[in-house]
Design a protein around this motif. Structure first.
Motif, PDB file in Angstrom:
ATOM      1  N   GLY A  57       0.731  -1.270   0.072  1.00  0.00           N
ATOM      2  CA  GLY A  57       0.359   0.026   0.261  1.00  0.00           C
ATOM      3  C   GLY A  57       0.858   1.776  -0.074  1.00  0.00           C
ATOM      4  O   GLY A  57       0.743   2.195  -1.221  1.00  0.00           O
ATOM      5  N   ARG A  58       1.845   1.038   0.913  1.00  0.00           N
ATOM      6  CA  ARG A  58       3.074   2.430   0.778  1.00  0.00           C
ATOM      7  C   ARG A  58       3.901   2.819  -0.388  1.00  0.00           C
ATOM      8  O   ARG A  58       3.501   3.632  -0.439  1.00  0.00           O
ATOM      9  N   THR A  59       3.706   1.919  -0.985  1.00  0.00           N
ATOM     10  CA  THR A  59       4.940   1.414  -2.245  1.00  0.00           C
ATOM     11  C   THR A  59       3.769   2.228  -3.232  1.00  0.00           C
ATOM     12  O   THR A  59       4.252   2.633  -4.323  1.00  0.00           O
ATOM     13  N   LEU A  60       2.492   1.672  -3.296  1.00  0.00           N
ATOM     14  CA  LEU A  60       1.947   1.810  -4.285  1.00  0.00           C
ATOM     15  C   LEU A  60       1.555   3.439  -4.589  1.00  0.00           C
ATOM     16  O   LEU A  60       1.355   4.045  -5.644  1.00  0.00           O
ATOM     17  N   LEU A  61       1.156   3.938  -3.178  1.00  0.00           N
ATOM     18  CA  LEU A  61       1.307   5.509  -3.140  1.00  0.00           C
ATOM     19  C   LEU A  61       2.229   6.435  -3.256  1.00  0.00           C
ATOM     20  O   LEU A  61       1.987   7.135  -3.628  1.00  0.00           O
ATOM     21  N   SER A  62       3.587   5.783  -3.041  1.00  0.00           N
ATOM     22  CA  SER A  62       4.481   6.407  -3.189  1.00  0.00           C
ATOM     23  C   SER A  62       5.036   6.936  -4.648  1.00  0.00           C
ATOM     24  O   SER A  62       5.241   7.348  -5.133  1.00  0.00           O
ATOM     25  N   ARG A  63       4.265   5.668  -5.182  1.00  0.00           N
ATOM     26  CA  ARG A  63       4.892   5.553  -6.991  1.00  0.00           C
ATOM     27  C   ARG A  63       3.778   6.555  -7.656  1.00  0.00           C
ATOM     28  O   ARG A  63       3.988   7.535  -8.171  1.00  0.00           O
ATOM     29  N   LEU A  64       2.669   6.939  -7.067  1.00  0.00           N
ATOM     30  CA  LEU A  64       1.729   7.585  -7.238  1.00  0.00           C
ATOM     31  C   LEU A  64       2.316   8.746  -7.285  1.00  0.00           C
ATOM     32  O   LEU A  64       1.799   9.696  -8.455  1.00  0.00           O
ATOM     33  N   VAL A  65       2.375   9.134  -6.412  1.00  0.00           N
ATOM     34  CA  VAL A  65       2.439  10.636  -5.234  1.00  0.00           C
ATOM     35  C   VAL A  65       3.945  11.201  -6.473  1.00  0.00           C
ATOM     36  O   VAL A  65       4.407  12.398  -6.606  1.00  0.00           O
ATOM     37  N   GLY A  66       5.187   9.612  -6.219  1.00  0.00           N
ATOM     38  CA  GLY A  66       5.933  10.788  -5.693  1.00  0.00           C
ATOM     39  C   GLY A  66       6.747  10.112  -6.833  1.00  0.00           C
ATOM     40  O   GLY A  66       7.830  10.102  -7.196  1.00  0.00           O
ATOM     41  N   GLY A  67       6.572   9.247  -8.376  1.00  0.00           N
ATOM     42  CA  GLY A  67       7.090   9.262  -9.246  1.00  0.00           C
ATOM     43  C   GLY A  67       7.951   7.242  -8.805  1.00  0.00           C
ATOM     44  O   GLY A  67       8.559   7.363  -9.885  1.00  0.00           O
ATOM     45  N   ILE A  68       8.217   6.883  -7.211  1.00  0.00           N
ATOM     46  CA  ILE A  68       8.995   5.712  -7.456  1.00  0.00           C
ATOM     47  C   ILE A  68       8.911   4.954  -8.592  1.00  0.00           C
ATOM     48  O   ILE A  68       7.944   4.393  -8.274  1.00  0.00           O
ATOM     49  N   PRO A  69       9.475   4.560  -9.461  1.00  0.00           N
ATOM     50  CA  PRO A  69       8.722   3.069  -9.452  1.00  0.00           C
ATOM     51  C   PRO A  69       9.054   2.025  -9.264  1.00  0.00           C
ATOM     52  O   PRO A  69       9.652   0.325  -9.534  1.00  0.00           O
ATOM     53  N   TRP A  70       8.505   2.092  -8.283  1.00  0.00           N
ATOM     54  CA  TRP A  70       7.949   0.478  -7.180  1.00  0.00           C
ATOM     55  C   TRP A  70       7.144  -0.304  -8.082  1.00  0.00           C
ATOM     56  O   TRP A  70       6.615  -0.241  -9.115  1.00  0.00           O
ATOM     57  N   VAL A  71       7.706  -1.867  -7.653  1.00  0.00           N
ATOM     58  CA  VAL A  71       6.981  -2.890  -8.370  1.00  0.00           C
ATOM     59  C   VAL A  71       7.082  -4.342  -7.189  1.00  0.00           C
ATOM     60  O   VAL A  71       8.228  -4.829  -6.678  1.00  0.00           O
ATOM     61  N   VAL A 269      -7.571   4.674  -6.284  1.00  0.00           N
ATOM     62  CA  VAL A 269      -6.640   5.619  -5.365  1.00  0.00           C
ATOM     63  C   VAL A 269      -5.680   6.271  -5.724  1.00  0.00           C
ATOM     64  O   VAL A 269      -5.840   7.458  -4.989  1.00  0.00           O
ATOM     65  N   ALA A 270      -5.800   6.732  -7.100  1.00  0.00           N
ATOM     66  CA  ALA A 270      -5.599   7.533  -7.662  1.00  0.00           C
ATOM     67  C   ALA A 270      -6.270   8.482  -7.840  1.00  0.00           C
ATOM     68  O   ALA A 270      -5.839  10.088  -7.080  1.00  0.00           O
ATOM     69  N   ALA A 271      -7.645   8.326  -7.948  1.00  0.00           N
ATOM     70  CA  ALA A 271      -8.644   9.494  -7.767  1.00  0.00           C
ATOM     71  C   ALA A 271      -8.219   9.665  -6.444  1.00  0.00           C
ATOM     72  O   ALA A 271      -9.010  11.114  -6.128  1.00  0.00           O
ATOM     73  N   GLU A 272      -8.680   9.558  -5.188  1.00  0.00           N
ATOM     74  CA  GLU A 272      -8.364   9.716  -3.908  1.00  0.00           C
ATOM     75  C   GLU A 272      -7.085  10.337  -3.935  1.00  0.00           C
ATOM     76  O   GLU A 272      -7.423  11.708  -2.797  1.00  0.00           O
ATOM     77  N   LEU A 273      -6.569  10.371  -4.058  1.00  0.00           N
ATOM     78  CA  LEU A 273      -5.397  10.928  -4.091  1.00  0.00           C
ATOM     79  C   LEU A 273      -5.333  12.530  -4.896  1.00  0.00           C
ATOM     80  O   LEU A 273      -4.610  12.913  -4.074  1.00  0.00           O
ATOM     81  N   GLY A 274      -6.440  12.354  -6.067  1.00  0.00           N
ATOM     82  CA  GLY A 274      -6.293  13.886  -6.616  1.00  0.00           C
ATOM     83  C   GLY A 274      -4.862  13.668  -7.725  1.00  0.00           C
ATOM     84  O   GLY A 274      -4.918  14.478  -8.113  1.00  0.00           O
ATOM     85  N   VAL A 275      -4.556  12.244  -8.526  1.00  0.00           N
ATOM     86  CA  VAL A 275      -3.250  12.477  -8.917  1.00  0.00           C
ATOM     87  C   VAL A 275      -3.445  11.253 -10.214  1.00  0.00           C
ATOM     88  O   VAL A 275      -4.556   9.946 -10.213  1.00  0.00           O
ATOM     89  N   PRO A 276      -2.809  11.420 -11.210  1.00  0.00           N
ATOM     90  CA  PRO A 276      -3.275  10.987 -12.585  1.00  0.00           C
ATOM     91  C   PRO A 276      -2.531   9.408 -12.212  1.00  0.00           C
ATOM     92  O   PRO A 276      -1.647   9.206 -11.779  1.00  0.00           O
ATOM     93  N   ALA A 277      -3.254   8.266 -12.950  1.00  0.00           N
ATOM     94  CA  ALA A 277      -2.983   6.531 -12.829  1.00  0.00           C
ATOM     95  C   ALA A 277      -1.754   6.878 -13.794  1.00  0.00           C
ATOM     96  O   ALA A 277      -2.152   6.526 -14.964  1.00  0.00           O
TER      97      ALA A 277
END
Length: 292
Positions: A57-71, A269-277
């Protein structure tokens, strides 16, 4: 033998049980890897990305918001393991309108998922509910506030057995998050910038965790014994009931993500964070048979 740092970013069996079983059963040693388990709960993303991480969950949010390319290379469950616990008189999430609810911070996985579920119940989490934000982990203060009546409900994780706590205090379990919102969560993720997903140490960890998932599914007595180490404030009967109701049916065995479910969840999650998926579920959840 290979070595790797593995950080957890939350507490409780949902985060730690698979790792604990892999260690206690010597699955890491069998796979040829020495794992240094680290508490990354308060680490910033830059420090986290230098090793493997349990929390998806944390790494998914971090990729959406911060662009870190977690997999994500392994998934334990797609049913988030937290609950809405409430004082008497509340029967559903919709009844939380105008009430005081203790929640996780919105930038965390549970906090974001909670906001999505409140919206599904027809509530604006910023206007319709009075939220009291606190850090996840030990929910003792939430229980005290519920007893005092200074809050009406709390979102709690599995550092306790919610149904047993509710029964003891005459409270209600309004909902199990995993019944309301599905997202592949908790497993093993890495940032390929620093850690090759095909690195033998990473693949060995994935293999060991999938063996541990097999124990959870096939060896209930063993799993309950290990769960008791995390839930030692509860009786064996309470722990076993928790395992049978929430752990056994929720945790997978092959470490694979349901990509259709994941795609819907990533967009929510992207919609809730207000960022593009900007990536698909398949870009993030790269689960497949291990090469170890």
């Amino acid at each position: 033998m290979h070595t790797i740092d593995l950080a957890y970013v939350g507490r409780g069996p949902h985060e730690e049980l698979v790792t604990y079983i892999a260690d206690q059963q010597d699955f890491y040693a069998d796979a040829g890897v020495h794992v240094a388990l680290r508490d990354g709960s308060i680490w910033d993303p830059e420090r986290l990305r230098r090793g493997a991480v349990i929390g998806l969950g944390r790494t998914l949010l971090s990729r959406l918001v911060g662009g870190i390319p977690w997999v994500a290379l392994n998934v334990n469950t797609q049913q988030p393991q937290f609950w809405f616990l409430a004082r008497p008189g509340l029967d559903s999430l919709a009844d939380l309108a105008g009430k005081r609810l203790a929640v996780h911070p919105r930038h965390t996985g549970p906090g974001c998922f909670t906001r999505i579920m409140l919206r599904q119940a027809g509530l604006d989490p910023d206007r319709d509910v009075e939220t009291i934000v606190r850090a996840p982990g030990d929910y003792g203060m939430d229980l005290r506030r519920l007893r005092e009546g200074t809050i009406d409900a709390a979102v709690v994780g599995d550092t306790l057995v919610p149904e047993a706590v509710a029964a003891e205090n005459g409270w209600r379990v309004l909902a199990f998050a995993g019944d309301l919102f599905q997202i592949p969560t908790v497993g093993v993720s890495v940032d390929p910038t620093y850690t090759d997903p095909e690195d033998p140490a990473v693949q060995a960890v994935v293999l060991a965790h999938r063996r541990a998932l097999g124990v959870i599914r096939d060896e209930p007595d063993t799993t309950v014994r290990y769960l008791q180490a995390f839930l030692n404030g509860h009786t064996e009967e309470e722990v076993r009931a928790h395992y049978e109701r929430f752990i056994a049916p929720s945790f997978g065995i092959d470490g694979q993500a349901d990509l259709a479910t994941a795609e819907t969840a990533v967009k929510a999650v992207a919609a809730e964070l207000g960022v593009p998926a900007t990536f698909t579920a398949a870009d993030f959840y790269r689960t497949r048979p291990t090469t170890a």
